[in-house]
Design an enzyme around this catalytic site. Sequence first.
Site, PDB file in Angstrom:
ATOM      1  N   GLY A 142     -56.494  85.651  68.879  1.00  0.00           N
ATOM      2  CA  GLY A 142     -57.639  84.806  69.516  1.00  0.00           C
ATOM      3  C   GLY A 142     -58.543  84.252  70.224  1.00  0.00           C
ATOM      4  O   GLY A 142     -59.151  83.152  69.727  1.00  0.00           O
ATOM      5  N   SER A 145     -65.171  79.557  78.885  1.00  0.00           N
ATOM      6  CA  SER A 145     -66.606  79.166  79.147  1.00  0.00           C
ATOM      7  C   SER A 145     -67.855  78.957  79.832  1.00  0.00           C
ATOM      8  O   SER A 145     -68.244  79.833  79.398  1.00  0.00           O
ATOM      9  CB  SER A 145     -67.023  77.606  77.976  1.00  0.00           C
ATOM     10  OG  SER A 145     -66.168  77.406  77.132  1.00  0.00           O
ATOM     11  N   THR A 164     -64.675  69.881  74.725  1.00  0.00           N
ATOM     12  CA  THR A 164     -63.325  70.368  74.492  1.00  0.00           C
ATOM     13  C   THR A 164     -62.259  69.576  74.405  1.00  0.00           C
ATOM     14  O   THR A 164     -62.793  67.793  75.206  1.00  0.00           O
ATOM     15  CB  THR A 164     -63.206  71.559  75.241  1.00  0.00           C
ATOM     16  OG1 THR A 164     -61.911  72.089  74.951  1.00  0.00           O
ATOM     17  CG2 THR A 164     -63.307  71.652  76.812  1.00  0.00           C
ATOM     18  N   LYS A 211     -63.708  65.748  71.807  1.00  0.00           N
ATOM     19  CA  LYS A 211     -64.437  66.292  70.696  1.00  0.00           C
ATOM     20  C   LYS A 211     -64.096  64.933  69.775  1.00  0.00           C
ATOM     21  O   LYS A 211     -64.906  64.938  68.648  1.00  0.00           O
ATOM     22  CB  LYS A 211     -63.334  67.131  69.983  1.00  0.00           C
ATOM     23  CG  LYS A 211     -63.221  68.678  70.194  1.00  0.00           C
ATOM     24  CD  LYS A 211     -62.766  69.448  69.512  1.00  0.00           C
ATOM     25  CE  LYS A 211     -62.572  70.801  70.240  1.00  0.00           C
ATOM     26  NZ  LYS A 211     -62.519  72.115  69.782  1.00  0.00           N
ATOM     27  N   ASN A 248     -46.973  72.946  57.122  1.00  0.00           N
ATOM     28  CA  ASN A 248     -47.426  71.890  58.352  1.00  0.00           C
ATOM     29  C   ASN A 248     -46.079  71.046  58.513  1.00  0.00           C
ATOM     30  O   ASN A 248     -45.305  70.654  57.524  1.00  0.00           O
ATOM     31  CB  ASN A 248     -48.794  70.975  58.694  1.00  0.00           C
ATOM     32  CG  ASN A 248     -48.683  70.670  60.250  1.00  0.00           C
ATOM     33  OD1 ASN A 248     -48.065  71.090  60.956  1.00  0.00           O
ATOM     34  ND2 ASN A 248     -48.721  69.093  60.039  1.00  0.00           N
ATOM     35  N   ARG A 249     -46.079  70.941  60.513  1.00  0.00           N
ATOM     36  CA  ARG A 249     -44.543  69.928  59.942  1.00  0.00           C
ATOM     37  C   ARG A 249     -44.615  68.584  59.205  1.00  0.00           C
ATOM     38  O   ARG A 249     -44.101  68.191  58.722  1.00  0.00           O
ATOM     39  CB  ARG A 249     -44.559  70.168  61.805  1.00  0.00           C
ATOM     40  CG  ARG A 249     -43.166  68.854  62.137  1.00  0.00           C
ATOM     41  CD  ARG A 249     -43.468  68.929  63.854  1.00  0.00           C
ATOM     42  NE  ARG A 249     -44.374  68.263  64.183  1.00  0.00           N
ATOM     43  CZ  ARG A 249     -44.564  68.237  65.588  1.00  0.00           C
ATOM     44  NH1 ARG A 249     -43.705  69.022  66.106  1.00  0.00           N
ATOM     45  NH2 ARG A 249     -46.132  68.222  65.705  1.00  0.00           N
ATOM     46  N   THR A 250     -45.800  68.105  59.717  1.00  0.00           N
ATOM     47  CA  THR A 250     -46.453  66.497  59.043  1.00  0.00           C
ATOM     48  C   THR A 250     -46.741  66.847  57.970  1.00  0.00           C
ATOM     49  O   THR A 250     -47.731  67.394  57.755  1.00  0.00           O
ATOM     50  CB  THR A 250     -46.994  66.444  59.979  1.00  0.00           C
ATOM     51  OG1 THR A 250     -46.405  66.315  61.496  1.00  0.00           O
ATOM     52  CG2 THR A 250     -47.400  64.228  59.454  1.00  0.00           C
ATOM     53  N   GLY A 283     -50.637  74.651  60.453  1.00  0.00           N
ATOM     54  CA  GLY A 283     -51.037  73.590  61.301  1.00  0.00           C
ATOM     55  C   GLY A 283     -51.829  73.154  60.340  1.00  0.00           C
ATOM     56  O   GLY A 283     -52.799  73.628  59.614  1.00  0.00           O
ATOM     57  N   ASP A 330     -66.632  75.383  65.843  1.00  0.00           N
ATOM     58  CA  ASP A 330     -65.097  75.932  65.436  1.00  0.00           C
ATOM     59  C   ASP A 330     -64.907  77.148  64.639  1.00  0.00           C
ATOM     60  O   ASP A 330     -64.897  78.255  64.129  1.00  0.00           O
ATOM     61  CB  ASP A 330     -64.414  74.433  65.762  1.00  0.00           C
ATOM     62  CG  ASP A 330     -63.743  74.554  66.890  1.00  0.00           C
ATOM     63  OD1 ASP A 330     -64.609  75.543  68.170  1.00  0.00           O
ATOM     64  OD2 ASP A 330     -63.458  73.162  67.433  1.00  0.00           O
TER      65      ASP A 330
HETATM   66  P1  ATR Z   1     -56.047  71.167  67.925  1.00  0.00           P
HETATM   67  O1  ATR Z   1     -56.572  69.831  67.290  1.00  0.00           O
HETATM   68  O2  ATR Z   1     -55.937  72.429  68.960  1.00  0.00           O
HETATM   69  O3  ATR Z   1     -56.008  72.274  66.255  1.00  0.00           O
HETATM   70  P2  ATR Z   1     -53.783  69.277  67.785  1.00  0.00           P
HETATM   71  O4  ATR Z   1     -54.428  68.401  67.031  1.00  0.00           O
HETATM   72  O5  ATR Z   1     -52.837  69.272  68.373  1.00  0.00           O
HETATM   73  O6  ATR Z   1     -54.513  71.180  67.742  1.00  0.00           O
HETATM   74  O7  ATR Z   1     -52.881  70.284  66.402  1.00  0.00           O
HETATM   75  C1  ATR Z   1     -51.683  70.395  66.662  1.00  0.00           C
HETATM   76  C2  ATR Z   1     -50.924  71.676  65.501  1.00  0.00           C
HETATM   77  O8  ATR Z   1     -49.953  72.149  66.172  1.00  0.00           O
HETATM   78  C3  ATR Z   1     -50.851  70.754  64.687  1.00  0.00           C
HETATM   79  O9  ATR Z   1     -50.373  71.154  63.191  1.00  0.00           O
HETATM   80  C4  ATR Z   1     -48.683  70.342  64.720  1.00  0.00           C
HETATM   81  O10 ATR Z   1     -48.146  69.279  63.817  1.00  0.00           O
HETATM   82  P3  ATR Z   1     -47.770  68.271  63.779  1.00  0.00           P
HETATM   83  O11 ATR Z   1     -49.163  68.167  62.692  1.00  0.00           O
HETATM   84  O12 ATR Z   1     -46.393  67.947  62.747  1.00  0.00           O
HETATM   85  O13 ATR Z   1     -48.238  67.428  65.005  1.00  0.00           O
HETATM   86  C5  ATR Z   1     -48.828  71.496  65.269  1.00  0.00           C
HETATM   87  N1  ATR Z   1     -47.752  71.430  66.330  1.00  0.00           N
HETATM   88  C6  ATR Z   1     -47.273  71.650  67.689  1.00  0.00           C
HETATM   89  N2  ATR Z   1     -46.371  71.344  68.442  1.00  0.00           N
HETATM   90  C7  ATR Z   1     -45.581  71.755  67.003  1.00  0.00           C
HETATM   91  C8  ATR Z   1     -44.026  71.597  66.878  1.00  0.00           C
HETATM   92  N3  ATR Z   1     -42.960  72.052  68.016  1.00  0.00           N
HETATM   93  N4  ATR Z   1     -43.436  72.344  66.287  1.00  0.00           N
HETATM   94  C9  ATR Z   1     -44.691  73.160  64.375  1.00  0.00           C
HETATM   95  N5  ATR Z   1     -45.471  72.744  64.715  1.00  0.00           N
HETATM   96  C10 ATR Z   1     -46.637  72.148  65.811  1.00  0.00           C
END
Ligand code: ATR
Length: 279
Positions: free
Chosen positions: A243, A16, A61, A65, A152-154, A128, A101
Amino acid sequence: MYQLGLIGYPVEHSLSPWIHRHLLEQSGLAGDYRLFEIKPEDSFAEKIQKVKNVVDGFNVTVPYKQKIIPYLDELDEVAEEMQAVNTVLFKDGKWIGYNTDGIGYLRSLKKAYPAIFEQKEANILIIGAGGAARAIYYALIKEGFQSIDIANRTLEKAEDIADLGGLTSRTTIYSIEEIEEHLVQYDVIIQTTSIGMKSVNLNPVVTIKQLKEGAIVSDIVYQPIETTLLKDAKESQANVLYGHTMLLYQAQAAFEIWTHERVDVTKMEKELLKVLKGR
Ligand code: ATR
């Protein structure tokens, strides 16, 4: 003199200052942009007061935030909706929080691929569901895009983001495992997780098997500049978006909030690429 800066932790490797000093120079404005590291063990309230004493505006950052919000007087609509702030302006005796953002991402996409903005029914996928995904999803919805899926994973986190779309959008939620089979249906794929970052995991979050002809694949990770996902996408003849462009355009939008100057960052885009390649 514009006194600007960044709070976060860690901030020492932040790009930055490089970006904003260039923006100041290019717009012919006097000022400086400094780093204010706030350690987790520091008193946040005290540190913020010290920063406020010496700046006209600042960026925020990770990991502050959300934490900054109680220390502000107002939030603009986007920051309110995101419950996250990356830019703060001191105006008429008030500290106002913004979030650039999402608009930064939109501007970077528009600069590289303006034609997609004529296709509001394009199929978009966000991989994500963190803060960046949320900001990008909301900006795309506001821009009028109607079909934005999330993988997303979750799953609950993806559902939470999809609620922002209300009735104006169609959003299907997938797990990371499921999405690989469906990648071929998307016109735009936006990778927003930290996977692919050299400090995290160089393997891509998803394996590209087949892409739609003319698809745009974008990764918000910029270290390395060419992530494995983007390399694989290029090999599948996709259009890619690097990116560092989001980083640059969110800064352009923040700078505009502070100074009302919109600086053309086309040249800086190439220079920043060189800086990143040298890292
Ligand atoms: P930011 O605010 O920078 O976007 P964050 O809130 O930490 O970062 O989000 C990270 C993202 O990366 C989330 O979507 C997270 O998935 P979860 O919502 O399931 O936590 C994803 N992420 C991080 N590590 C991961 C992994 N090993 N496999 C899959 N997804 C991952």
